[in-house]
Design an enzyme around this catalytic site. Sequence first.
Site, PDB file in Angstrom:
ATOM      1  N   SER A  15     -13.063   4.160   0.847  1.00 23.82           N
ATOM      2  CA  SER A  15     -11.812   4.912   0.685  1.00 23.82           C
ATOM      3  C   SER A  15     -11.873   6.291   1.339  1.00 23.82           C
ATOM      4  O   SER A  15     -12.868   7.016   1.218  1.00 23.82           O
ATOM      5  CB  SER A  15     -11.494   5.093  -0.799  1.00 23.82           C
ATOM      6  OG  SER A  15     -10.368   5.929  -0.926  1.00 23.82           O
ATOM      7  N   SER A  17      -9.545   8.539   0.563  1.00 21.75           N
ATOM      8  CA  SER A  17      -8.805   9.441  -0.324  1.00 21.75           C
ATOM      9  C   SER A  17      -9.622  10.661  -0.758  1.00 21.75           C
ATOM     10  O   SER A  17      -9.085  11.771  -0.771  1.00 21.75           O
ATOM     11  CB  SER A  17      -8.295   8.680  -1.548  1.00 21.75           C
ATOM     12  OG  SER A  17      -7.325   7.750  -1.144  1.00 21.75           O
ATOM     13  N   THR A  63      -6.240   1.365  -5.575  1.00 16.30           N
ATOM     14  CA  THR A  63      -6.260   0.518  -4.394  1.00 16.30           C
ATOM     15  C   THR A  63      -6.674  -0.903  -4.787  1.00 16.30           C
ATOM     16  O   THR A  63      -6.830  -1.211  -5.976  1.00 16.30           O
ATOM     17  CB  THR A  63      -7.116   1.161  -3.271  1.00 16.30           C
ATOM     18  OG1 THR A  63      -6.942   0.380  -2.094  1.00 16.30           O
ATOM     19  CG2 THR A  63      -8.584   1.223  -3.618  1.00 16.30           C
ATOM     20  N   LYS A  67      -3.490  -2.799  -7.762  1.00 16.20           N
ATOM     21  CA  LYS A  67      -2.163  -2.192  -7.611  1.00 16.20           C
ATOM     22  C   LYS A  67      -1.092  -2.844  -8.486  1.00 16.20           C
ATOM     23  O   LYS A  67      -0.143  -2.185  -8.883  1.00 16.20           O
ATOM     24  CB  LYS A  67      -1.720  -2.226  -6.137  1.00 16.20           C
ATOM     25  CG  LYS A  67      -2.426  -1.184  -5.276  1.00 16.20           C
ATOM     26  CD  LYS A  67      -1.789  -1.110  -3.902  1.00 16.20           C
ATOM     27  CE  LYS A  67      -2.365   0.041  -3.097  1.00 16.20           C
ATOM     28  NZ  LYS A  67      -1.645   0.278  -1.855  1.00 16.20           N
ATOM     29  N   ASN A  88       0.457   2.781  -6.827  1.00 15.02           N
ATOM     30  CA  ASN A  88      -0.756   3.299  -6.176  1.00 15.02           C
ATOM     31  C   ASN A  88      -1.180   4.635  -6.774  1.00 15.02           C
ATOM     32  O   ASN A  88      -2.155   5.232  -6.328  1.00 15.02           O
ATOM     33  CB  ASN A  88      -0.566   3.418  -4.658  1.00 15.02           C
ATOM     34  CG  ASN A  88       0.310   4.583  -4.272  1.00 15.02           C
ATOM     35  OD1 ASN A  88       1.134   5.038  -5.086  1.00 15.02           O
ATOM     36  ND2 ASN A  88       0.168   5.075  -3.068  1.00 15.02           N
ATOM     37  N   ASP A 104       3.441   4.998  -1.639  1.00 14.30           N
ATOM     38  CA  ASP A 104       3.294   4.374  -0.313  1.00 14.30           C
ATOM     39  C   ASP A 104       4.629   4.332   0.441  1.00 14.30           C
ATOM     40  O   ASP A 104       4.664   4.536   1.657  1.00 14.30           O
ATOM     41  CB  ASP A 104       2.762   2.940  -0.438  1.00 14.30           C
ATOM     42  CG  ASP A 104       1.249   2.882  -0.550  1.00 14.30           C
ATOM     43  OD1 ASP A 104       0.584   3.870  -0.176  1.00 14.30           O
ATOM     44  OD2 ASP A 104       0.725   1.852  -1.003  1.00 14.30           O
ATOM     45  N   GLY A 129       1.356  -6.260  -0.226  1.00 12.64           N
ATOM     46  CA  GLY A 129       1.746  -5.051  -0.954  1.00 12.64           C
ATOM     47  C   GLY A 129       2.299  -3.957  -0.049  1.00 12.64           C
ATOM     48  O   GLY A 129       3.298  -3.301  -0.378  1.00 12.64           O
ATOM     49  N   LEU A 212       0.430   0.365  10.324  1.00  8.73           N
ATOM     50  CA  LEU A 212      -0.127   0.920   9.081  1.00  8.73           C
ATOM     51  C   LEU A 212      -1.657   0.895   9.072  1.00  8.73           C
ATOM     52  O   LEU A 212      -2.294   1.606   8.296  1.00  8.73           O
ATOM     53  CB  LEU A 212       0.385   0.109   7.874  1.00  8.73           C
ATOM     54  CG  LEU A 212       1.643   0.617   7.174  1.00  8.73           C
ATOM     55  CD1 LEU A 212       2.779   0.838   8.137  1.00  8.73           C
ATOM     56  CD2 LEU A 212       2.072  -0.325   6.071  1.00  8.73           C
ATOM     57  N   TYR A 214      -5.319   1.816   9.759  1.00  3.32           N
ATOM     58  CA  TYR A 214      -5.910   3.092  10.197  1.00  3.32           C
ATOM     59  C   TYR A 214      -7.401   2.972  10.515  1.00  3.32           C
ATOM     60  O   TYR A 214      -8.055   3.959  10.827  1.00  3.32           O
ATOM     61  CB  TYR A 214      -5.661   4.212   9.176  1.00  3.32           C
ATOM     62  CG  TYR A 214      -6.102   3.867   7.773  1.00  3.32           C
ATOM     63  CD1 TYR A 214      -7.426   3.989   7.384  1.00  3.32           C
ATOM     64  CD2 TYR A 214      -5.176   3.421   6.850  1.00  3.32           C
ATOM     65  CE1 TYR A 214      -7.815   3.664   6.111  1.00  3.32           C
ATOM     66  CE2 TYR A 214      -5.558   3.090   5.563  1.00  3.32           C
ATOM     67  CZ  TYR A 214      -6.873   3.218   5.197  1.00  3.32           C
ATOM     68  OH  TYR A 214      -7.264   2.883   3.931  1.00  3.32           O
ATOM     69  N   GLY A 235      -1.526   4.726  11.361  1.00  4.51           N
ATOM     70  CA  GLY A 235      -1.676   4.592   9.918  1.00  4.51           C
ATOM     71  C   GLY A 235      -2.121   5.855   9.191  1.00  4.51           C
ATOM     72  O   GLY A 235      -1.956   5.953   7.974  1.00  4.51           O
TER      73      GLY A 235
END
Length: 269
Positions: A15, A17, A63, A67, A88, A104, A129, A212, A214, A235
């Site tokens: 991830s 994030s 994630t 979800k 999310n 999202d 999703g 989308l 990435y 993305g």
Amino acid sequence: MTPYAEVIGDPIAHSKSPLIHRFWLEQLRLDGDYRATRVAPDELAAYFEKRRGDPAWRGCNITIPHKEAALAHVADPGGVRASIGAINTVFRHESGDLAGTNTDAAGFWSPISALDLSGLPAVVVGAGGAARAVLFALTRVGVGPVTILNRTPLKAAGLLASFGLKGNVAALDAKLPSAALLVNASALGMTGQPPLDLDLSPLPNDAIVYDLVYAPLQTGLLRAAEDRGLETVDGLDMLIGQAALAFELFFDAEPPRERDDALRDLLMQ
Ligand code: NAP
């Protein structure tokens, strides 16, 4: 007691994030932390129970594969269950409850928000999703007919109907129709997946191609679009956009979006 948020999933090590949220916390010199926590499917209920009672916990991003399942453990004040059908982000609602939302759709829309798509045709590849979030956003801006290309066209037909969209569905090898916007919301083109091989010649010269995916950032689809002189969106724009909305919910502060270029550099390392 340092306030913190986190991303949960299984697996979770990949991830991006934590990089994004920590970058913003650091830029704003906020006292806060953002972690990645692996939560297996059978641990989800216990996870929310534990975090509910932790005063330092501000919420989490969610994630794969949680979800949809996470919706069963939190309030749904925005009616996400009936619209996108997946969350999310979980945050502490002003009522004190844990609330779920989906950033999202807005994250997808933010890099192209200047676009007037009303009544114009669009193509979406994928019916999972991410495609649901994309279709939700497109519905909200009054898009014209939508063609969904998917490995399993039947799944795509269900999506078109559930969003009340006009359009049609086809398999991945179908000829692309003319469209103002083409979005890849499938896993094709991701590292380790087959490429998304589309003949872009039916698209008009002012069409926008949005991928989308990435990882990698420069997909074969975006390269083909650039070769044709079309405008492209990658993305990372959506990834940063959906994170920005979650960051505000967690830390009650606006992320420094004027630093997006530095953040993109960091994410591409
Ligand atoms: P998902 O729910 O698992 O859906 C995957 C989609 O890809 C389905 O339409 C599936 O087709 C298709 N697919 C998977 N493997 C395929 C293959 N080998 N051949 C043909 N089609 C295949 O996943 P998701 O959450 O929607 O994610 C989809 C993509 O969006 C991923 O690349 C993800 O990284 C990206 N994403 C990006 C962001 C961002 O912020 N940039 C956010 C969310 C997701 P079937 O319906 O036939 O199974």
